[in-house]
Design an enzyme around this catalytic site. Structure first.
Site, PDB file in Angstrom:
ATOM      1  CB  ALA A 280      -0.871  -0.019   1.248  1.00 15.67           C
TER       2      ALA A 280
ATOM      3  CD  GLU B 101      -2.564  -7.544   3.416  1.00 15.48           C
ATOM      4  OE1 GLU B 101      -2.460  -6.340   3.123  1.00 15.48           O
ATOM      5  OE2 GLU B 101      -2.966  -7.951   4.514  1.00 15.48           O
TER       6      GLU B 101
ATOM      7  N   GLY C 103       0.464  -4.920   1.072  1.00 17.54           N
ATOM      8  CA  GLY C 103      -0.850  -4.922   0.422  1.00 17.54           C
ATOM      9  C   GLY C 103      -0.807  -5.519  -0.978  1.00 17.54           C
TER      10      GLY C 103
HETATM   11  N1  DAK Z   1       4.529   3.266  -0.767  1.00 15.64           N
HETATM   12  C1  DAK Z   1       4.860   4.416  -1.359  1.00 15.64           C
HETATM   13  N2  DAK Z   1       5.912   4.561  -2.194  1.00 15.64           N
HETATM   14  C2  DAK Z   1       6.645   3.477  -2.446  1.00 15.64           C
HETATM   15  C3  DAK Z   1       6.354   2.223  -1.871  1.00 15.64           C
HETATM   16  C4  DAK Z   1       5.237   2.125  -1.000  1.00 15.64           C
HETATM   17  N3  DAK Z   1       4.840   0.987  -0.433  1.00 15.64           N
HETATM   18  N4  DAK Z   1       7.269   1.328  -2.311  1.00 15.64           N
HETATM   19  C5  DAK Z   1       8.097   2.010  -3.129  1.00 15.64           C
HETATM   20  N5  DAK Z   1       7.721   3.293  -3.237  1.00 15.64           N
HETATM   21  C6  DAK Z   1       8.333   4.347  -3.995  1.00 15.64           C
HETATM   22  C7  DAK Z   1       9.593   4.877  -3.321  1.00 15.64           C
HETATM   23  O1  DAK Z   1       9.244   5.822  -2.344  1.00 15.64           O
HETATM   24  C8  DAK Z   1      10.322   5.490  -4.496  1.00 15.64           C
HETATM   25  O2  DAK Z   1       9.714   6.727  -4.788  1.00 15.64           O
HETATM   26  P1  DAK Z   1      10.634   8.030  -5.106  1.00 15.64           P
HETATM   27  O3  DAK Z   1      11.508   8.210  -3.929  1.00 15.64           O
HETATM   28  O4  DAK Z   1      11.381   7.641  -6.368  1.00 15.64           O
HETATM   29  O5  DAK Z   1       9.647   9.128  -5.328  1.00 15.64           O
HETATM   30  C9  DAK Z   1       9.989   4.544  -5.652  1.00 15.64           C
HETATM   31  O6  DAK Z   1       8.823   3.851  -5.245  1.00 15.64           O
HETATM   32  C10 DAK Z   1      11.083   3.551  -5.914  1.00 15.64           C
HETATM   33  O7  DAK Z   1      11.378   2.901  -4.693  1.00 15.64           O
HETATM   34  P2  DAK Z   1      12.867   2.766  -4.090  1.00 15.64           P
HETATM   35  O8  DAK Z   1      13.708   3.879  -4.568  1.00 15.64           O
HETATM   36  O9  DAK Z   1      12.731   2.565  -2.638  1.00 15.64           O
HETATM   37  O10 DAK Z   1      13.332   1.437  -4.825  1.00 15.64           O
HETATM   38  P3  DAK Z   1      14.352   0.338  -4.288  1.00 15.64           P
HETATM   39  O11 DAK Z   1      14.549  -0.582  -5.438  1.00 15.64           O
HETATM   40  O12 DAK Z   1      15.555   0.979  -3.681  1.00 15.64           O
HETATM   41  O13 DAK Z   1      13.605  -0.407  -3.119  1.00 15.64           O
HETATM   42  C11 DAK Z   1      11.725  -1.573  -2.096  1.00 15.64           C
HETATM   43  C12 DAK Z   1      12.488  -1.211  -3.402  1.00 15.64           C
HETATM   44  C13 DAK Z   1      10.434  -2.290  -2.509  1.00 15.64           C
HETATM   45  C14 DAK Z   1      12.580  -2.521  -1.269  1.00 15.64           C
HETATM   46  C15 DAK Z   1      11.443  -0.270  -1.289  1.00 15.64           C
HETATM   47  O14 DAK Z   1      10.815   0.674  -2.175  1.00 15.64           O
HETATM   48  C16 DAK Z   1      10.530  -0.493  -0.125  1.00 15.64           C
HETATM   49  O15 DAK Z   1      10.944  -0.971   0.925  1.00 15.64           O
HETATM   50  N6  DAK Z   1       9.255  -0.112  -0.291  1.00 15.64           N
HETATM   51  C17 DAK Z   1       8.278  -0.211   0.779  1.00 15.64           C
HETATM   52  C18 DAK Z   1       7.813  -1.639   0.947  1.00 15.64           C
HETATM   53  C19 DAK Z   1       6.808  -1.780   2.055  1.00 15.64           C
HETATM   54  O16 DAK Z   1       7.099  -1.492   3.222  1.00 15.64           O
HETATM   55  N7  DAK Z   1       5.632  -2.233   1.705  1.00 15.64           N
HETATM   56  C20 DAK Z   1       4.535  -2.397   2.671  1.00 15.64           C
HETATM   57  C21 DAK Z   1       3.746  -1.119   2.741  1.00 15.64           C
HETATM   58  S1  DAK Z   1       2.538  -1.158   4.010  1.00 15.64           S
HETATM   59  C22 DAK Z   1      -4.959  -1.672   5.020  1.00 15.64           C
HETATM   60  C23 DAK Z   1      -4.475  -2.906   5.113  1.00 15.64           C
HETATM   61  C24 DAK Z   1      -3.225  -3.168   4.617  1.00 15.64           C
HETATM   62  C25 DAK Z   1      -2.440  -2.183   4.055  1.00 15.64           C
HETATM   63  C26 DAK Z   1      -2.979  -0.950   3.957  1.00 15.64           C
HETATM   64  C27 DAK Z   1      -4.225  -0.670   4.434  1.00 15.64           C
HETATM   65  N8  DAK Z   1      -6.288  -1.368   5.598  1.00 15.64           N
HETATM   66  C28 DAK Z   1      -6.930  -2.371   6.366  1.00 15.64           C
HETATM   67  C29 DAK Z   1      -6.862  -0.169   5.399  1.00 15.64           C
HETATM   68  C30 DAK Z   1      -1.127  -2.491   3.574  1.00 15.64           C
HETATM   69  C31 DAK Z   1      -0.022  -1.876   4.054  1.00 15.64           C
HETATM   70  C32 DAK Z   1       1.237  -1.994   3.324  1.00 15.64           C
HETATM   71  O17 DAK Z   1       1.354  -2.580   2.285  1.00 15.64           O
END
Ligand code: DAK
Length: 253
Positions: free
Chosen positions: A64, A110, A107
């Site tokens: 997400a 998921e 997400g």
């Molecule tokens: N959100 C926003 N932006 C993201 C992102 C994310 N999850 N993942 C990547 N990006 C963006 C980065 O910020 C970056 O943007 P800029 O800085 O270029 O503007 C761009 O994508 C490229 O990413 P990186 O530069 O970080 O690329 P790398 O290859 O170095 O790294 C990575 C890739 C996937 C390891 C890294 O981007 C990363 O760790 N991303 C976050 C992964 C993460 O933590 N995912 C889980 C998110 S929390 C809900 C239920 C569930 C959820 C939501 C609501 N409800 C019940 C309402 C779910 C929550 C989640 O998924």
């Protein structure tokens, strides 16, 4: 219907839904999920669509969109719409296949779990990194993952937040591996599109129900659903084709 964050193409009875926010690694923002919600309402009633593939070009989805969640209150977090949409995808009366390249995280994973089948490229990376953000999977992950791969591996993935290789995910039974997941998913979707749609829909309902009810209740439901296939033209066609030693042509009736 036009969309900003997803693309949909329908060909030969197969709808390909592509997540399309490449600069953010297809991170799912609220509008993107609302678009998926609308799209799946339409796919459910479009009789020309027999199977659906969800994919993303270089990445499936890196979770997400974290920037959408920074300042959510608990009430707002509850209203965030992911689970309704993912349930809708899980309940689509047609098969849904996730074709995964690159990252499928949080997400994004998921979303893949709400699909019937997941096919991943060897370079794919999967995980639930939410724990590192001070949250945990909240769009079905804590429920669907242990049902699919068992509680022990599910807990290891969710507690550690580690990102695992597609090879490891295949060992867990989380994905099937393919060099070209989209190609493989399209081949499988094509095969499913030629099957009897009502029987396929009912089989999906029975299998999904198995995760929720005790076995005897599931078997009772199965008996009713199974008997109802005998009200379809496709049952007659399937069995007639067998006796006439030809390939059945199903009409979805
Ligand atoms: N959100 C926003 N932006 C993201 C992102 C994310 N999850 N993942 C990547 N990006 C963006 C980065 O910020 C970056 O943007 P800029 O800085 O270029 O503007 C761009 O994508 C490229 O990413 P990186 O530069 O970080 O690329 P790398 O290859 O170095 O790294 C990575 C890739 C996937 C390891 C890294 O981007 C990363 O760790 N991303 C976050 C992964 C993460 O933590 N995912 C889980 C998110 S929390 C809900 C239920 C569930 C959820 C939501 C609501 N409800 C019940 C309402 C779910 C929550 C989640 O998924």
């Amino acid at each position: 219907m036009s969309y900003e964050f997803i693309d949909i193409k329908v060909e030969d009875g197969i709808a390909v839904v592509s997540l399309n926010r490449p600069k953010a690694l297809n991170a799912l923002n609220k509008d993107m999920v609302l678009e998926l919600d609308r799209a799946f309402d339409e796919l459910a009633v479009d009789a020309s669509v027999k199977a659906v593939v969800i994919t993303g070009e270089k990445n499936f989805a890196a979770g997400a969109d974290i920037s959408n969640m920074l300042t959510l209150s608990p009430e707002e977090a509850k209203e965030f719409s992911f689970r309704h949409t993912f349930n809708k995808i899980e309940d689509l009366p047609k098969p849904v296949i996730a074709a995964i390249s690159g990252f499928a995280l949080g997400g994004g994973l998921e979303l893949a779990l709400a699909c019937d089948i997941r096919i991943a490229a060897p370079n794919a990376k999967l995980g639930f990194p939410e724990i590192n953000l001070g949250i945990f999977p909240g769009a079905g992950g804590t429920q669907r993952l242990p049902r699919l791969i068992g509680p022990s591996w599910a807990k290891e993935m969710i507690y550690t937040g580690d990102i695992i290789t597609a090879g490891k995910a295949a060992e867990y039974g989380l994905v099937d591996l393919a060099e070209s997941p989209l190609e493989e998913a399209l081949t499988l979707a094509g095969k499913l599109a030629a099957k009897a749609p009502v029987a396929l829909k009912l089989a999906k309902q029975c299998i999904n129900l198995a995760a929720d009810v005790d076995q005897k209740k599931g078997i009772e439901f199965e008996a009713v659903a199974w008997a109802s296939t005998f009200a379809t033209e496709d049952q007659r066609e399937g069995m007639k084709a067998f006796t006439e030693k030809r390939k059945a042509v199903f009409k979805g009736k």
